[in-house]
Motif scaffolding. Structure first.
Motif, PDB file in Angstrom:
ATOM      1  N   ARG A 181      -5.873   7.107 -10.587  1.00  0.00           N
ATOM      2  CA  ARG A 181      -6.934   7.327 -11.565  1.00  0.00           C
ATOM      3  C   ARG A 181      -7.809   6.088 -11.736  1.00  0.00           C
ATOM      4  NH1 ARG A 181      -7.176  12.650 -11.297  1.00  0.00           N
ATOM      5  NH2 ARG A 181      -5.674  13.783 -12.591  1.00  0.00           N
ATOM      6  N   ASP A 182      -7.184   4.910 -11.766  1.00  0.00           N
ATOM      7  CA  ASP A 182      -7.956   3.681 -11.959  1.00  0.00           C
ATOM      8  C   ASP A 182      -8.912   3.419 -10.806  1.00  0.00           C
ATOM      9  OD1 ASP A 182      -6.622   3.295 -14.320  1.00  0.00           O
ATOM     10  OD2 ASP A 182      -5.262   1.758 -13.563  1.00  0.00           O
ATOM     11  N   GLU A 236       8.623   5.322 -14.723  1.00  0.00           N
ATOM     12  CA  GLU A 236       7.646   4.242 -14.717  1.00  0.00           C
ATOM     13  C   GLU A 236       6.943   4.139 -13.368  1.00  0.00           C
ATOM     14  OE1 GLU A 236       5.081   1.703 -16.049  1.00  0.00           O
ATOM     15  OE2 GLU A 236       6.553   2.725 -17.332  1.00  0.00           O
ATOM     16  N   ILE A 258       0.273   7.305 -10.633  1.00  0.00           N
ATOM     17  CA  ILE A 258      -0.819   8.039 -11.266  1.00  0.00           C
ATOM     18  C   ILE A 258      -1.919   7.074 -11.701  1.00  0.00           C
ATOM     19  CG2 ILE A 258      -1.467   9.408 -13.282  1.00  0.00           C
ATOM     20  CD1 ILE A 258       1.355  10.653 -13.174  1.00  0.00           C
ATOM     21  N   GLY A 259      -1.524   5.962 -12.322  1.00  0.00           N
ATOM     22  CA  GLY A 259      -2.499   4.995 -12.793  1.00  0.00           C
ATOM     23  C   GLY A 259      -3.312   4.395 -11.663  1.00  0.00           C
ATOM     24  N   ARG A 287       4.341   6.786 -13.222  1.00  0.00           N
ATOM     25  CA  ARG A 287       3.205   6.395 -14.068  1.00  0.00           C
ATOM     26  C   ARG A 287       2.309   5.387 -13.333  1.00  0.00           C
ATOM     27  NH1 ARG A 287       5.861   5.246 -18.291  1.00  0.00           N
ATOM     28  NH2 ARG A 287       5.490   7.131 -19.502  1.00  0.00           N
ATOM     29  N   GLU A 288       2.929   4.468 -12.607  1.00  0.00           N
ATOM     30  CA  GLU A 288       2.151   3.490 -11.848  1.00  0.00           C
ATOM     31  C   GLU A 288       1.339   4.151 -10.737  1.00  0.00           C
ATOM     32  OE1 GLU A 288       5.103   0.809 -10.483  1.00  0.00           O
ATOM     33  OE2 GLU A 288       5.329  -0.231 -12.407  1.00  0.00           O
ATOM     34  N   THR A 327       1.691   2.833  -4.788  1.00  0.00           N
ATOM     35  CA  THR A 327       0.469   2.613  -5.556  1.00  0.00           C
ATOM     36  C   THR A 327      -0.703   2.273  -4.634  1.00  0.00           C
ATOM     37  OG1 THR A 327       1.143   0.318  -5.914  1.00  0.00           O
ATOM     38  CG2 THR A 327       1.672   1.901  -7.649  1.00  0.00           C
TER      39      THR A 327
END
Length: 334
Positions: A204-205, A194, A200-201, A197-198, A173
């Motif tokens: 993007r964040d 999961e 990607i988040g 997803r982290e 991340t």
């Protein structure tokens, strides 16, 4: 919808056989491709290390429409101006069909220069310098630079009509968020849902734009035991998280540290199944997470049987789409 492509592993397969594989994959319905860029394999058992850049010229010529990417580590083994020249020439000859993912590298490939292997923070700083240099050269600037890398009045005289995407390579991340500062997209490797997803988040964040690419390690054979044996033979040296994977500097060392790796550990890194329906479900899950391109890396050294099976039984069950356009203009981070 998601583009499904093939990953060409230069560490495992001779370049002529890889060329045959990507041509066959295009005919079988794969709509994208990418390759590794190694000087040495991860294991003596893998036993190959073809030169990615000369191979890419042949692969782009031999295929019709498939876009290709390469994962490259500028800064030590490669001077960034040379990487920029390679990117520019391929993108000029094959407009819209080439992209490059840039990462900080592994000691197993980079130690050959004889220079010391820097800490991760220094490698990231060096990579950022290289990214800025490569992008400036691709945009037609003359570049001089004094820092962790040195450039003296470099200029690319042959450039593509449009700058191809420079994709950030990340397995954490923290790195994904950092890539958002400069990348035209992100590439990572398969992990638990999961965890993906982290990643990607985080990208993007932090403001990351552009397409999301995923490299999926998988092993398939008609028999479950054969699929597991293929993965264990070829990929048990690749189960280690950083910094081990970054810092070991020879295939022999990877083989030593993987002597006691269990088949269960390999199954945590590689999607192993004889069931093509199970593989289809895995690939659909990645699309549902938001990946724009999923690159399939069958970890066995023989590729044709995998390509035929997935081309006839897996890809038709998925929403296989057009290749992603290899142009950075619409993906540029702001």
């Amino acid at each position: 919808m998601t583009a499904y492509g093939i990953h060409a592993s230069h560490e495992q397969v001779p370049p002529a056989d890889l060329l045959d594989a990507v041509v066959h994959a295009e005919h079988a319905g794969f709509t994208a491709a990418m390759c590794s860029d190694h000087f040495s394999p991860w294991s003596v058992r893998q036993g190959e290390s073809g030169f990615a850049w000369s191979w890419l010229g042949s692969a782009l010529q031999a295929t019709g429409q498939v876009p290709f990417g390469v994962v490259n580590a500028p800064g030590q083994r490669y001077h960034p101006a040379i990487v920029a020249q390679g990117i520019a020439s391929l993108a000029a000859m094959y407009p819209g069909r080439f992209w490059a993912a840039l990462g900080s590298g592994e000691a197993s490939n980079e130690h050959i220069t004889g220079d010391g292997w820097p800490r991760k923070d220094i490698r990231n700083a060096r990579l950022r310098e290289c990214v800025d240099i490569i992008r400036a050269l691709l945009e037609g600037e003359e570049v001089s630079h004094d820092g962790l890398v040195t450039v003296d009045r470099a200029r690319l005289w042959t450039r593509p009509p449009e700058v191809p995407p420079l994709i950030g390579a990340a397995c954490s991340t923290a790195t994904a968020a950092w890539c958002a500062q400069w990348a035209d997209g992100l590439i990572t490797v398969n992990a638990p849902r999961e965890r993906l997803r982290e990643i990607i988040g985080a990208y993007r964040d932090a403001g990351g734009r552009g397409p999301l690419h995923l490299q999926v390690h998988l092993s398939w054979a008609p028999d479950e035991e054969e699929a597991a044996a293929l993965a264990y033979d070829q990929w048990r040296s690749n189960v280690f998280a950083p910094p081990v994977s970054w810092d070991l500097d020879s295939p022999e060392l990877f083989d030593i540290v993987s002597e006691h790796v269990s088949p269960e550990q390999v199954a945590g890194t590689v999607n192993i199944s004889s069931d093509l329906g199970r593989h289809t479900a895995w690939l659909q899950e990645y699309a549902e997470l938001g990946f724009d391109a999923v690159m399939l890396h069958h970890v066995g050294r023989e590729q044709r049987r995998f390509i035929d099976a997935f081309g006839s039984e897996v890809l038709p069950r998925l929403d296989v789409t057009r290749p992603l356009p290899a142009t950075a203009k619409e993906f540029r981070c702001v």
